[in-house]
Write a protein that holds these residues in place. Structure first.
Motif, PDB file in Angstrom:
ATOM      1  N   ILE A  36      10.475  -9.289  -7.556  1.00  0.00           N
ATOM      2  CA  ILE A  36      11.414  -8.135  -7.136  1.00  0.00           C
ATOM      3  C   ILE A  36      10.779  -6.825  -7.553  1.00  0.00           C
ATOM      4  N   VAL A  37      10.446  -5.914  -6.775  1.00  0.00           N
ATOM      5  CA  VAL A  37      10.034  -4.664  -7.139  1.00  0.00           C
ATOM      6  C   VAL A  37      11.016  -3.461  -6.449  1.00  0.00           C
ATOM      7  N   ILE A  61       9.016  -2.429 -11.900  1.00  0.00           N
ATOM      8  CA  ILE A  61       9.237  -1.218 -11.093  1.00  0.00           C
ATOM      9  C   ILE A  61       8.019  -0.344 -11.014  1.00  0.00           C
ATOM     10  N   TYR A  62       7.890   0.414 -10.081  1.00  0.00           N
ATOM     11  CA  TYR A  62       6.671   1.158  -9.968  1.00  0.00           C
ATOM     12  C   TYR A  62       6.753   2.732  -9.948  1.00  0.00           C
ATOM     13  N   LEU A  68       2.310   0.222  -7.110  1.00  0.00           N
ATOM     14  CA  LEU A  68       2.928  -0.826  -6.654  1.00  0.00           C
ATOM     15  C   LEU A  68       1.649  -1.745  -6.071  1.00  0.00           C
ATOM     16  N   TRP A  69       0.627  -1.210  -5.643  1.00  0.00           N
ATOM     17  CA  TRP A  69      -0.618  -1.992  -5.385  1.00  0.00           C
ATOM     18  C   TRP A  69      -1.230  -2.890  -6.638  1.00  0.00           C
ATOM     19  N   ASP A  70      -1.311  -2.154  -7.622  1.00  0.00           N
ATOM     20  CA  ASP A  70      -1.745  -2.856  -8.843  1.00  0.00           C
ATOM     21  C   ASP A  70      -0.630  -4.204  -9.129  1.00  0.00           C
ATOM     22  N   ILE A  71       0.512  -4.001  -9.241  1.00  0.00           N
ATOM     23  CA  ILE A  71       1.557  -4.774  -9.488  1.00  0.00           C
ATOM     24  C   ILE A  71       1.158  -6.177  -8.286  1.00  0.00           C
ATOM     25  N   ASN A  76      -1.159 -11.398  -7.096  1.00  0.00           N
ATOM     26  CA  ASN A  76      -1.524 -12.344  -6.014  1.00  0.00           C
ATOM     27  C   ASN A  76      -0.655 -12.573  -4.982  1.00  0.00           C
ATOM     28  N   THR A  77      -0.055 -11.316  -4.506  1.00  0.00           N
ATOM     29  CA  THR A  77       0.857 -11.437  -3.591  1.00  0.00           C
ATOM     30  C   THR A  77       0.134 -11.585  -2.124  1.00  0.00           C
TER      31      THR A  77
END
Length: 109
Positions: A36-37, A61-62, A68-71, A76-77
């Protein structure tokens, strides 16, 4: 398959709880891990994030799109599920399949 569930607000009320339910059901019925972000700039998120983490949910959280892209890369989304209010959003994650859950009010006749 690994899914990021994006919610603008993680408060205790209404649609904000949907991310929790989706994450729980993905794991319970399909054994699909999810993260969850939510954006850091929403002050409603902090108490709820602690509660979700204490109950075993993965939450991040971003600050901005780059974080967000790093997360997403670290997780491995494969899919991103965006839960929003139906308004346009410029939030996206490269190299993932995007799913959007939008609630749009009904017209009264």
């Amino acid at each position: 398959m690994k899914i990021i569930i994006h919610q603008d607000s993680l408060s205790q009320r209404g649609d904000s709880q949907n991310a929790e339910y989706v994450a729980k059901l993905l794991k319970e019925f399909f054994d699909i891990p999810s993260l969850i972000v939510a954006p850091k700039n929403n002050q409603n998120n902090f108490d709820r994030i602690k509660e979700l983490r204490n109950r075993g949910f993965s939450v991040s959280i971003y600050n901005d799109l780059n974080s967000l892209w790093d997360i997403s890369k670290k997780f491995n989304t494969t899919h991103a599920y965006f839960m929003n209010n139906g308004r346009y959003s410029n939030v996206w994650i490269p190299d993932t399949f995007h799913l959007t859950h939008a609630e749009i009010g009904r017209a009264h006749v």
